[in-house]
Design a protein around this motif. Sequence first.
Motif, PDB file in Angstrom:
ATOM      1  N   TRP A 268       0.755  -1.257   0.000  1.00 40.77           N
ATOM      2  CA  TRP A 268       0.000   0.000   0.000  1.00 40.77           C
ATOM      3  C   TRP A 268       0.786   1.309   0.000  1.00 40.77           C
ATOM      4  O   TRP A 268       0.187   2.394   0.023  1.00 40.77           O
ATOM      5  CB  TRP A 268      -0.998   0.033   1.167  1.00 40.77           C
TER       6      TRP A 268
ATOM      7  N   ASN B  75      -0.533  -6.792  -1.921  1.00 40.56           N
ATOM      8  CA  ASN B  75      -1.335  -7.113  -0.752  1.00 40.56           C
ATOM      9  C   ASN B  75      -2.723  -6.499  -0.873  1.00 40.56           C
ATOM     10  O   ASN B  75      -2.855  -5.279  -0.991  1.00 40.56           O
ATOM     11  CB  ASN B  75      -0.696  -6.586   0.539  1.00 40.56           C
ATOM     12  N   GLU B  76      -3.719  -7.350  -0.882  1.00 45.06           N
ATOM     13  CA  GLU B  76      -5.116  -6.912  -0.841  1.00 45.06           C
ATOM     14  C   GLU B  76      -5.420  -5.797  -1.827  1.00 45.06           C
ATOM     15  O   GLU B  76      -5.812  -4.690  -1.437  1.00 45.06           O
ATOM     16  CB  GLU B  76      -5.496  -6.477   0.578  1.00 45.06           C
TER      17      GLU B  76
ATOM     18  N   TYR C 269     -10.069 -12.681   7.654  1.00 46.38           N
ATOM     19  CA  TYR C 269     -10.448 -12.143   8.963  1.00 46.38           C
ATOM     20  C   TYR C 269     -11.881 -12.492   9.339  1.00 46.38           C
ATOM     21  O   TYR C 269     -12.186 -12.711  10.496  1.00 46.38           O
ATOM     22  CB  TYR C 269     -10.271 -10.622   8.999  1.00 46.38           C
TER      23      TYR C 269
ATOM     24  N   TRP D 142     -15.965  -6.762  13.618  1.00 49.22           N
ATOM     25  CA  TRP D 142     -15.577  -7.760  12.620  1.00 49.22           C
ATOM     26  C   TRP D 142     -16.117  -9.110  13.079  1.00 49.22           C
ATOM     27  O   TRP D 142     -15.936  -9.483  14.254  1.00 49.22           O
ATOM     28  CB  TRP D 142     -14.049  -7.832  12.462  1.00 49.22           C
TER      29      TRP D 142
ATOM     30  N   TYR E 226      -2.895  -6.359  17.293  1.00 47.13           N
ATOM     31  CA  TYR E 226      -2.993  -7.677  16.655  1.00 47.13           C
ATOM     32  C   TYR E 226      -1.844  -8.604  17.041  1.00 47.13           C
ATOM     33  O   TYR E 226      -1.854  -9.780  16.729  1.00 47.13           O
ATOM     34  CB  TYR E 226      -2.939  -7.524  15.125  1.00 47.13           C
TER      35      TYR E 226
HETATM   36  C1  BG6 Z   1      -5.354  -6.264   6.307  1.00 50.45           C
HETATM   37  C2  BG6 Z   1      -4.060  -5.562   5.974  1.00 50.45           C
HETATM   38  O1  BG6 Z   1      -6.350  -5.615   5.620  1.00 50.45           O
HETATM   39  O2  BG6 Z   1      -5.814  -6.248   7.585  1.00 50.45           O
HETATM   40  C3  BG6 Z   1      -3.251  -5.142   7.172  1.00 50.45           C
HETATM   41  O3  BG6 Z   1      -3.304  -6.278   5.065  1.00 50.45           O
HETATM   42  C4  BG6 Z   1      -4.176  -4.632   8.254  1.00 50.45           C
HETATM   43  O4  BG6 Z   1      -2.285  -4.218   6.765  1.00 50.45           O
HETATM   44  C5  BG6 Z   1      -5.058  -5.785   8.683  1.00 50.45           C
HETATM   45  O5  BG6 Z   1      -3.545  -4.057   9.347  1.00 50.45           O
HETATM   46  C6  BG6 Z   1      -6.009  -5.460   9.799  1.00 50.45           C
HETATM   47  O6  BG6 Z   1      -6.797  -4.379   9.442  1.00 50.45           O
HETATM   48  P1  BG6 Z   1      -7.009  -3.159  10.421  1.00 50.45           P
HETATM   49  O7  BG6 Z   1      -7.794  -2.186   9.652  1.00 50.45           O
HETATM   50  O8  BG6 Z   1      -7.723  -3.692  11.587  1.00 50.45           O
HETATM   51  O9  BG6 Z   1      -5.621  -2.705  10.743  1.00 50.45           O
END
Ligand code: BG6
Length: 483
Positions: free
Chosen positions: A128, A172-173, A305, A357, A446
């Motif tokens: 990103w 990535n994504e 996730y 989530w 996380y």
């Molecule tokens: C993914 C990304 O979308 O999820 C990460 O690849 C990101 O970079 C992770 O940190 C968790 O998302 P968030 O918005 O909770 O940080």
Amino acid sequence: MIGMEHIQLKDFPTDFLWGSASAAYQVEGAWNVDGKGKSVWDVYAKVPGATFQDTNGDVAVDHYHRYKEDVKLMAEQGLKAYRFSIAWSRVLPNGTGEINEAGLEFYDRLIDELLSYQITPVVTLYHWDIPQTLMERYGGWESREVIEDFNNYAVILFKRYGDRVKHWVTLNEQNVFVGQGYKTGTHPPAVRDEKRFYEVNHIANVANAKVIQSFRALSIEDALIGPSFAYTPVYPKSPNPKDILAAENAEELLSHFWMDVYAWGEYPRVAMNYLIKEGIAPTILPGDLELLKAATPDFMGLNYYQTATVEYNPLNGGVGEAKPNFTGKKGSSKDSGIPGLFKTTANPFTETTDWDWTIDPEGLHVVLRRIENRYQLPILITENGLGAFDKLESDDTINDEYRIDYLKRHVKAIQEAITDGVTVLGYCTWSYTDLLSWLNGYQKRYGMVFVDRDEHDEKTLRRIPKKSYYWYQGVIASNGKQI
Ligand code: BG6
């Protein structure tokens, strides 16, 4: 085939990559050190109000200066793989042109440090942070010029690290960075325009294919490459055929629209037909589709996730896009959708995190099966984890039982899918240390390793293994027998 109550589960393969992950902007800091140029995030995060409490990654968790300590902790944990991304603007401060040798050397050191402990490096080319110069020069991913520049950057990395790095993640994504950059307007360059969103996305697809083609041409021994897709599988709310169709719409537009292109070099026809009808289909130039078809990946990288449940959403008066919960105030997000196609709704069978989530380990079993059945590609789980508020106790412990519970149930889901016959190469938890969450600050943690800092105070940046660190240590040591 297994459902919920199990027959004997298969063992994890002996070479299973038990890993963990991070991304440059979220951990490195050192944003202007040793010749690094600015990335779009170095600029965007400083726009007042753009991020949670105006947090940025200037220092992040200072991995740039503390990588040895971080890698040592990985080694003590027994980690088999570490996925990290390279900051394009560290290597090419202006995105193209002059190479910054000091930037390349940082990743040399990191890779060598990992290898000295037999930790497999998994390198993401792009997480990103496109160089700001390219955004200013031609609008970043919005111009086809980026295809050549991204390819040039990737080839520099393949040549420099190909002798030591055998697992490469391209983008990535893509669905997230293009979606948030051009549709919801929450990532740089904060545009809200559906037509531009699909145009940019197509350019990213071509860039992704182009680097895979270059990678093949270099014939790097034993090396694998693939994109990481953020797959949120969709369930219908009920057997009402209208809800079933809503789920089909969502799965097609939110997932197949990327994965079909990666795996087959084809856009799903129903989705494309809808975009044409709406006047928002991307411009496809001669040669694009041939390139997409020719440059398929070795694996599907999966960031998992959560799942989503959807229902019918009327065209007139239906629900549109809603802002997600970036605060951690549970229950503050609203249903979101596209009128006429689908809208999200709560799933009464699953729980949610403080950021709303959905927690759904069985959903991981479902996505692994869906990818296997549709694409027959091996899967590398490049991200999975729980964002939560953690508490550092007075005795310097972090008792993140909730994270252990989350990870444990997801590891079991992987084992069930493997038992079903799905090929899974490895599992990277998100994340290794605590880090900056792009739009949620530092409070949404996380990591399996706590970092002593918060939104506005860098404090000591001390690393403290959480309870989950030790739990994962046991999982790795037993190759998944002890979860
Ligand atoms: C993914 C990304 O979308 O999820 C990460 O690849 C990101 O970079 C992770 O940190 C968790 O998302 P968030 O918005 O909770 O940080």
